[in-house]
Design a protein around this motif. Structure first.
Motif, PDB file in Angstrom:
ATOM      1  N   ARG A   1      -7.060   0.343   3.672  1.00  0.00           N
ATOM      2  CA  ARG A   1      -7.310  -0.270   2.365  1.00  0.00           C
ATOM      3  C   ARG A   1      -8.214  -1.477   2.533  1.00  0.00           C
ATOM      4  O   ARG A   1      -7.957  -2.349   3.359  1.00  0.00           O
ATOM      5  CB  ARG A   1      -6.008  -0.687   1.689  1.00  0.00           C
TER       6      ARG A   1
ATOM      7  N   LYS B   1      -4.861  -1.115  -5.468  1.00  0.00           N
ATOM      8  CA  LYS B   1      -4.221   0.014  -6.145  1.00  0.00           C
ATOM      9  C   LYS B   1      -4.403   1.343  -5.425  1.00  0.00           C
ATOM     10  O   LYS B   1      -3.720   2.307  -5.732  1.00  0.00           O
ATOM     11  CB  LYS B   1      -4.753   0.135  -7.578  1.00  0.00           C
ATOM     12  N   THR B   2      -5.337   1.404  -4.490  1.00  0.00           N
ATOM     13  CA  THR B   2      -5.634   2.656  -3.809  1.00  0.00           C
ATOM     14  C   THR B   2      -5.769   2.391  -2.313  1.00  0.00           C
ATOM     15  O   THR B   2      -6.363   1.400  -1.913  1.00  0.00           O
ATOM     16  CB  THR B   2      -6.945   3.268  -4.336  1.00  0.00           C
ATOM     17  N   GLN B   3      -5.198   3.277  -1.490  1.00  0.00           N
ATOM     18  CA  GLN B   3      -5.315   3.118  -0.050  1.00  0.00           C
ATOM     19  C   GLN B   3      -5.185   4.454   0.650  1.00  0.00           C
ATOM     20  O   GLN B   3      -4.601   5.399   0.116  1.00  0.00           O
ATOM     21  CB  GLN B   3      -4.269   2.141   0.481  1.00  0.00           C
TER      22      GLN B   3
ATOM     23  N   PHE C   1      -3.838   6.621   3.946  1.00  0.00           N
ATOM     24  CA  PHE C   1      -2.789   6.569   4.961  1.00  0.00           C
ATOM     25  C   PHE C   1      -3.010   7.557   6.104  1.00  0.00           C
ATOM     26  O   PHE C   1      -2.477   7.373   7.185  1.00  0.00           O
ATOM     27  CB  PHE C   1      -1.422   6.845   4.327  1.00  0.00           C
TER      28      PHE C   1
ATOM     29  N   ALA D   1      -5.648  11.408   2.955  1.00  0.00           N
ATOM     30  CA  ALA D   1      -4.476  11.358   2.073  1.00  0.00           C
ATOM     31  C   ALA D   1      -4.056   9.906   1.914  1.00  0.00           C
ATOM     32  O   ALA D   1      -4.125   9.129   2.858  1.00  0.00           O
ATOM     33  CB  ALA D   1      -3.319  12.178   2.645  1.00  0.00           C
ATOM     34  N   GLY D   2      -3.625   9.542   0.709  1.00  0.00           N
ATOM     35  CA  GLY D   2      -3.239   8.154   0.466  1.00  0.00           C
ATOM     36  C   GLY D   2      -2.412   8.019  -0.757  1.00  0.00           C
ATOM     37  O   GLY D   2      -1.662   8.921  -1.134  1.00  0.00           O
ATOM     38  N   SER D   3      -2.536   6.874  -1.418  1.00  0.00           N
ATOM     39  CA  SER D   3      -1.750   6.615  -2.621  1.00  0.00           C
ATOM     40  C   SER D   3      -2.618   5.906  -3.643  1.00  0.00           C
ATOM     41  O   SER D   3      -3.576   5.219  -3.300  1.00  0.00           O
ATOM     42  CB  SER D   3      -0.520   5.764  -2.309  1.00  0.00           C
ATOM     43  N   SER D   4      -2.241   6.085  -4.919  1.00  0.00           N
ATOM     44  CA  SER D   4      -2.931   5.427  -6.019  1.00  0.00           C
ATOM     45  C   SER D   4      -1.891   4.917  -6.996  1.00  0.00           C
ATOM     46  O   SER D   4      -1.098   5.697  -7.536  1.00  0.00           O
ATOM     47  CB  SER D   4      -3.871   6.414  -6.725  1.00  0.00           C
ATOM     48  N   THR D   5      -1.849   3.602  -7.191  1.00  0.00           N
ATOM     49  CA  THR D   5      -0.899   2.995  -8.111  1.00  0.00           C
ATOM     50  C   THR D   5      -1.428   3.127  -9.547  1.00  0.00           C
ATOM     51  O   THR D   5      -2.555   2.711  -9.831  1.00  0.00           O
ATOM     52  CB  THR D   5      -0.683   1.517  -7.769  1.00  0.00           C
ATOM     53  N   ARG D   6      -0.616   3.664 -10.440  1.00  0.00           N
ATOM     54  CA  ARG D   6      -1.095   3.927 -11.781  1.00  0.00           C
ATOM     55  C   ARG D   6      -1.021   2.713 -12.705  1.00  0.00           C
ATOM     56  O   ARG D   6      -1.730   2.621 -13.684  1.00  0.00           O
ATOM     57  CB  ARG D   6      -0.286   5.080 -12.411  1.00  0.00           C
TER      58      ARG D   6
END
Length: 302
Positions: free
Chosen positions: A244, A277-279, A281, A293-298
């Motif tokens: 991130r 908000k996005t990273q 992993f 692949a990662g995550s996104s906070t809405r």
């Protein structure tokens, strides 16, 4: 939960893996026959076939003992694999003292041997690699519980888990290794984040070591804000990293992807999404690029 998508990102199947006993760490790896090995929760290992059906599962943690949690998994050359985890030696949540654990399992998940390793009071594994003649366990270690001063850490073992060398690298503040890639020259490249070096805040930190654990070089990437590194993969003689990026200067920040040479020189970097908000992993190489692949906070309320 495990899910498979095709090369265009289209959903193919999803499988409920069962409860994690309050511990959400999970890892997946593919086998040569097209199946998948998954480690999660209380040292649970399971194999899924190519359609997502569970073929077998084994749990190697005793609910009457202090927690033992899976963090990483890799297939072994002779079948089965190894699972890396943390074996808590004192209660107290995430700051409790613990040792790194390596468990070798067979074709049906049965335990063959288990070894534990430590450098300081709190030794945390994050990744494991199958190397020539044994295994390499990577993570971080901290001496006094509850204070800053974590260091990159790695242990090299033989085929039966016997310790060959056990080393740490870092400065006065928190430095955490998250992943490792094997270099073409037989050395290893560790990736994570540092607060001891770099431009300020936290920076992505890459450390190259040889087969004996001798540090060859290290490089930092990032700006004045908290920039994190989470995974690394080899592509030819180069390495691709993800994490991130929160510092300004490379797009809007967020999920961070960068490629470096075998000597650590930056070739290119790109960000996707919004900072904080996005990273990213995990990253793998493909014949025509990379998959992250990662995550996104809405939203910002939970």
């Amino acid at each position: 939960w495990a899910a498979k998508v095709d090369k265009y990102g289209r959903f193919e199947w999803g499988t409920d893996l069962g409860p994690t006993a309050g511990f959400g760490a999970a890892a997946v790896t593919a086998t040569k026959d097209g199946h998948f090995l998954i480690a999660h929760g209380p040292l649970k290992v399971m194999q899924l076939n190519s359609e997502g059906a569970v073929l077998w599962e084994q749990t190697h943690a005793d609910p009457k003992m202090l927690p033992r949690i899976a963090f990483a998994i890799a297939p072994a050359a002779t079948g089965g694999g190894v699972m890396a985890g943390a074996a808590y030696t004192a209660a107290g949540g995430t700051t409790a003292s613990r040792d790194a654990l390596l468990l070798r399992f067979g074709h049906k998940g049965e335990a063959i041997w288990t070894q534990t390793y430590k450098k300081d009071a709190l030794t945390q594994p994050e990744d494991v690699a199958v190397v020539q003649g044994g295994y390499l366990l990577v993570g971080w270690t901290e001496g006094k519980i509850g204070t800053s001063g974590r260091d990159f850490w790695a242990v090299r073992t033989g085929d039966t888990g016997d310790e060959i060398w056990n080393k740490r690298w870092g400065g006065d503040f928190d430095d955490e290794a998250k992943a490792v890639a094997i270099a073409t020259d037989g050395g290893f490249v560790l990736a994570g984040q540092t607060q001891s070096e770099g431009a300020g805040g936290a920076d992505l930190w890459v450390v190259k070591i040889d087969a004996l654990g001798t540090k060859l070089w290290s490089r930092t990437y990032g700006g004045s804000e908290a920039d994190e590194g989470h995974d690394i993969a080899r592509v030819g003689d180069h390495f691709i990293l993800t994490g991130r990026r929160n510092s300004l200067g490379v797009g809007p920040g967020g999920l961070w992807l960068l490629e470096v040479t075998g000597g650590g020189d930056l070739l290119w970097q790109q960000t996707y999404g919004a900072a904080w908000k996005t990273q990213g992993f995990a990253v793998i190489t493909l014949p025509d690029g990379f998959a992250v692949a990662g995550s996104s906070t809405r939203n910002t309320t939970g």
